[in-house]
Design an enzyme around this catalytic site. Sequence first.
Site, PDB file in Angstrom:
ATOM      1  N   LYS A 187     -17.645  -6.782   6.895  1.00  0.00           N
ATOM      2  CA  LYS A 187     -16.464  -7.568   7.315  1.00  0.00           C
ATOM      3  C   LYS A 187     -16.063  -7.527   8.659  1.00  0.00           C
ATOM      4  O   LYS A 187     -16.129  -6.186   9.201  1.00  0.00           O
ATOM      5  CB  LYS A 187     -15.288  -6.996   6.410  1.00  0.00           C
ATOM      6  CG  LYS A 187     -15.288  -7.515   4.826  1.00  0.00           C
ATOM      7  CD  LYS A 187     -14.003  -7.230   4.119  1.00  0.00           C
ATOM      8  CE  LYS A 187     -13.875  -7.183   2.568  1.00  0.00           C
ATOM      9  NZ  LYS A 187     -12.690  -6.352   2.029  1.00  0.00           N
TER      10      LYS A 187
ATOM     11  N   HIS B 248       0.964  -1.198  -0.042  1.00  0.00           N
ATOM     12  CA  HIS B 248      -0.112  -0.096  -0.060  1.00  0.00           C
ATOM     13  C   HIS B 248       0.937   1.248   0.175  1.00  0.00           C
ATOM     14  O   HIS B 248       0.607   2.200  -0.594  1.00  0.00           O
ATOM     15  CB  HIS B 248      -1.040   0.228   1.268  1.00  0.00           C
ATOM     16  CG  HIS B 248      -1.816  -1.153   1.322  1.00  0.00           C
ATOM     17  ND1 HIS B 248      -1.958  -1.771   2.449  1.00  0.00           N
ATOM     18  CD2 HIS B 248      -2.895  -1.463   0.315  1.00  0.00           C
ATOM     19  CE1 HIS B 248      -3.213  -2.659   2.235  1.00  0.00           C
ATOM     20  NE2 HIS B 248      -3.744  -2.415   1.139  1.00  0.00           N
TER      21      HIS B 248
ATOM     22  N   ARG C 171      -1.624  -6.597  -8.734  1.00  0.00           N
ATOM     23  CA  ARG C 171      -0.540  -7.539  -8.377  1.00  0.00           C
ATOM     24  C   ARG C 171      -0.778  -8.604  -9.237  1.00  0.00           C
ATOM     25  O   ARG C 171       0.226  -9.183  -9.902  1.00  0.00           O
ATOM     26  CB  ARG C 171      -0.863  -8.147  -7.117  1.00  0.00           C
ATOM     27  CG  ARG C 171      -0.502  -7.002  -5.730  1.00  0.00           C
ATOM     28  CD  ARG C 171      -1.215  -7.512  -4.485  1.00  0.00           C
ATOM     29  NE  ARG C 171      -2.579  -7.214  -4.688  1.00  0.00           N
ATOM     30  CZ  ARG C 171      -3.492  -7.283  -3.674  1.00  0.00           C
ATOM     31  NH1 ARG C 171      -2.796  -7.368  -2.275  1.00  0.00           N
ATOM     32  NH2 ARG C 171      -4.602  -7.034  -3.545  1.00  0.00           N
TER      33      ARG C 171
ATOM     34  N   SER D 191      -2.822  -7.951   2.770  1.00  0.00           N
ATOM     35  CA  SER D 191      -3.039  -7.779   4.232  1.00  0.00           C
ATOM     36  C   SER D 191      -3.467  -9.024   4.669  1.00  0.00           C
ATOM     37  O   SER D 191      -2.943  -9.458   5.956  1.00  0.00           O
ATOM     38  CB  SER D 191      -4.309  -6.744   4.400  1.00  0.00           C
ATOM     39  OG  SER D 191      -4.233  -5.554   3.635  1.00  0.00           O
TER      40      SER D 191
HETATM   41  P1  ADP Z   1      -9.321  -3.635  -1.023  1.00  0.00           P
HETATM   42  O1  ADP Z   1     -10.429  -4.217  -0.072  1.00  0.00           O
HETATM   43  O2  ADP Z   1     -10.092  -2.458  -1.551  1.00  0.00           O
HETATM   44  O3  ADP Z   1      -8.958  -4.685  -2.085  1.00  0.00           O
HETATM   45  P2  ADP Z   1      -6.809  -3.497  -0.097  1.00  0.00           P
HETATM   46  O4  ADP Z   1      -6.345  -2.901   1.229  1.00  0.00           O
HETATM   47  O5  ADP Z   1      -6.646  -4.870   0.013  1.00  0.00           O
HETATM   48  O6  ADP Z   1      -8.330  -3.195  -0.180  1.00  0.00           O
HETATM   49  O7  ADP Z   1      -6.215  -3.039  -1.442  1.00  0.00           O
HETATM   50  C1  ADP Z   1      -6.204  -1.669  -1.548  1.00  0.00           C
HETATM   51  C2  ADP Z   1      -5.503  -1.380  -3.037  1.00  0.00           C
HETATM   52  O8  ADP Z   1      -4.266  -1.691  -2.831  1.00  0.00           O
HETATM   53  C3  ADP Z   1      -6.233  -2.485  -4.105  1.00  0.00           C
HETATM   54  O9  ADP Z   1      -5.972  -1.737  -5.214  1.00  0.00           O
HETATM   55  C4  ADP Z   1      -4.976  -3.384  -4.222  1.00  0.00           C
HETATM   56  O10 ADP Z   1      -4.973  -4.010  -5.289  1.00  0.00           O
HETATM   57  C5  ADP Z   1      -3.635  -2.462  -3.750  1.00  0.00           C
HETATM   58  N1  ADP Z   1      -2.686  -3.115  -3.378  1.00  0.00           N
HETATM   59  C6  ADP Z   1      -2.697  -3.982  -2.095  1.00  0.00           C
HETATM   60  N2  ADP Z   1      -1.384  -4.675  -1.944  1.00  0.00           N
HETATM   61  C7  ADP Z   1      -0.694  -4.268  -2.974  1.00  0.00           C
HETATM   62  C8  ADP Z   1       0.664  -4.661  -3.443  1.00  0.00           C
HETATM   63  N3  ADP Z   1       1.514  -5.215  -2.772  1.00  0.00           N
HETATM   64  N4  ADP Z   1       1.167  -4.005  -4.646  1.00  0.00           N
HETATM   65  C9  ADP Z   1       0.448  -3.399  -5.333  1.00  0.00           C
HETATM   66  N5  ADP Z   1      -1.000  -3.003  -4.952  1.00  0.00           N
HETATM   67  C10 ADP Z   1      -1.355  -3.548  -3.896  1.00  0.00           C
END
Ligand code: ADP
Length: 165
Positions: free
Chosen positions: A46, A22, A96, A134
Amino acid sequence: MAKKTKKIAVYPGSFDPPTDGHLNIIERGAKLFDEVVVAIAVNSSKKPLLTIQERLKTLKVLLKKHRNVRLDFFENKLLVHYAREKKATAILRGLRTVQDYEYEFQMALANKQLAPEIETVFMMTDSGLSHLSSSLVKEILSLGGSGKNLVPPLVEKIVHQKFKK
Ligand code: ADP
């Protein structure tokens, strides 16, 4: 001369917890846009590990070095409506895997239909971060693994404390 409008992007996510993945997207996004609004999407269906206050508090510390990054959260509203409220012209998302692509593609098209003036901008994950999510962090830390190269030390500490309770 016409006044240049600020280019604002909203970067939405659960950030439960915030990871190096992030932070990498935020850092790179902050170089592309005049302002990036990191927006925690509160999903009442959630059960998160970290409360909204814990995520806000943590992200506040992690993001304080970026002068053009703001922090916020939103609940019970569509992302595009929230983005409009913030006067954003872009939604920033990270990519990703192929699984990410399929989900993001659908969301981006739906959002475009709802708000044609808002573009979804995708940023490819950086090398070494493509496996990072996460959920993976929660799994590793819940079993006593190290958060090195996954999350900042502050996040590791908070998450470890949560699992100790
Ligand atoms: P959501 O529940 O909206 O998917 P996340 O917190 O999992 O929320 O992710 C938010 C954004 O960050 C998403 O667009 C996700 O693809 C991106 N993201 C999370 N981890 C990575 C990573 N390692 N590399 C690139 N983008 C990431």
